[in-house]
Write a protein that holds these residues in place. Sequence first.
Motif, PDB file in Angstrom:
ATOM      1  N   GLU A 106     -11.508  -5.456 -16.956  1.00  0.00           N
ATOM      2  CA  GLU A 106     -13.092  -5.626 -15.826  1.00  0.00           C
ATOM      3  C   GLU A 106     -13.817  -4.097 -15.820  1.00  0.00           C
ATOM      4  OE1 GLU A 106     -11.024  -8.967 -15.579  1.00  0.00           O
ATOM      5  OE2 GLU A 106     -10.129  -8.133 -15.266  1.00  0.00           O
ATOM      6  N   GLU A 120      -1.871  -7.410  -4.379  1.00  0.00           N
ATOM      7  CA  GLU A 120      -3.595  -7.630  -4.202  1.00  0.00           C
ATOM      8  C   GLU A 120      -4.210  -7.153  -3.256  1.00  0.00           C
ATOM      9  OE1 GLU A 120      -4.812 -11.796  -0.667  1.00  0.00           O
ATOM     10  OE2 GLU A 120      -1.916 -10.790  -0.905  1.00  0.00           O
ATOM     11  N   GLY A 176      -8.667 -10.049  -4.983  1.00  0.00           N
ATOM     12  CA  GLY A 176      -8.131 -10.231  -6.198  1.00  0.00           C
ATOM     13  C   GLY A 176      -7.101 -10.126  -6.080  1.00  0.00           C
ATOM     14  N   SER A 190      -7.596  -4.582 -14.368  1.00  0.00           N
ATOM     15  CA  SER A 190      -7.841  -5.799 -14.930  1.00  0.00           C
ATOM     16  C   SER A 190      -7.224  -7.116 -13.987  1.00  0.00           C
ATOM     17  CB  SER A 190      -7.008  -5.703 -16.163  1.00  0.00           C
ATOM     18  OG  SER A 190      -6.857  -5.574 -17.475  1.00  0.00           O
ATOM     19  N   SER A 191      -7.680  -8.217 -14.565  1.00  0.00           N
ATOM     20  CA  SER A 191      -7.363  -9.624 -13.772  1.00  0.00           C
ATOM     21  C   SER A 191      -5.618 -10.146 -14.573  1.00  0.00           C
ATOM     22  CB  SER A 191      -8.523 -10.456 -13.508  1.00  0.00           C
ATOM     23  OG  SER A 191      -8.493 -10.920 -14.788  1.00  0.00           O
ATOM     24  N   GLU A 192      -5.513 -11.113 -14.157  1.00  0.00           N
ATOM     25  CA  GLU A 192      -4.190 -11.741 -14.542  1.00  0.00           C
ATOM     26  C   GLU A 192      -4.902 -11.775 -16.393  1.00  0.00           C
ATOM     27  OE1 GLU A 192      -0.501 -14.832 -14.409  1.00  0.00           O
ATOM     28  OE2 GLU A 192      -2.589 -14.980 -13.089  1.00  0.00           O
ATOM     29  N   GLU A 193      -6.012 -12.870 -16.197  1.00  0.00           N
ATOM     30  CA  GLU A 193      -6.259 -13.102 -18.085  1.00  0.00           C
ATOM     31  C   GLU A 193      -7.015 -12.081 -18.607  1.00  0.00           C
ATOM     32  OE1 GLU A 193      -8.446 -13.875 -14.449  1.00  0.00           O
ATOM     33  OE2 GLU A 193      -7.287 -15.944 -15.016  1.00  0.00           O
ATOM     34  N   TYR A 215      -4.888  -8.321  -9.041  1.00  0.00           N
ATOM     35  CA  TYR A 215      -5.063  -6.632 -10.361  1.00  0.00           C
ATOM     36  C   TYR A 215      -4.111  -6.244 -11.038  1.00  0.00           C
ATOM     37  CZ  TYR A 215     -10.145  -7.421  -8.820  1.00  0.00           C
ATOM     38  OH  TYR A 215     -11.277  -7.682  -8.030  1.00  0.00           O
ATOM     39  N   LYS A 250       0.928  -6.514 -10.597  1.00  0.00           N
ATOM     40  CA  LYS A 250      -0.085  -6.709 -10.296  1.00  0.00           C
ATOM     41  C   LYS A 250       0.562  -6.920  -8.677  1.00  0.00           C
ATOM     42  CE  LYS A 250       2.351 -11.819  -8.288  1.00  0.00           C
ATOM     43  NZ  LYS A 250       2.044 -12.739  -8.874  1.00  0.00           N
ATOM     44  N   TRP A 291       2.336  -8.290 -16.383  1.00  0.00           N
ATOM     45  CA  TRP A 291       1.275  -9.162 -15.272  1.00  0.00           C
ATOM     46  C   TRP A 291       2.478  -9.093 -13.993  1.00  0.00           C
ATOM     47  CZ3 TRP A 291      -3.211  -8.822 -13.843  1.00  0.00           C
ATOM     48  CH2 TRP A 291      -3.321  -8.864 -12.099  1.00  0.00           C
TER      49      TRP A 291
END
Length: 140
Positions: A55, A126, A77, A44-47, A79, A124, A120
């Motif tokens: 995603e 990179e 990005g 997943s992304s932060e969103e 994730y 997270k 998150w």
Amino acid sequence: MTTVILFFSLLMFQQTTHLNEATSITVVVENLQSSEGTLIVSLSSEETFMKAKPEYTLTSKISNGKATVTFENIGPGFYGITVVHDENDNSRMDFDSSGMPTENYGISNNKINPYGPPVWSDAKFEVNGQPLEFNIKLTR
């Protein structure tokens, strides 16, 4: 001198180009207590982390307490990964009446929030063109 400048220009171009390439992310879970059910792994992304449909999602059967999945063509990005051992194969994480998980789970970086759901900032990482591998340990 021209040769030196050309060499460094080529080196910088290769490094910059490499940062824009898609790559793979392999997730390995080795402490599964049973081979029942399926392992669900989400990227997943932060969103979308713990808020919406991720995603990317992959599943894996479990063999001898271990499961591995590989996400391919992941762009640069930030994730986060979440993993759930879906023991009853109902395609979701189950909770008891007090809201506590009844199935084992984990996140990238193995930093589990003892006071609530995964965060998150703990999960997270990179992606920058280099292949990555995560060994995630599950907890309940």
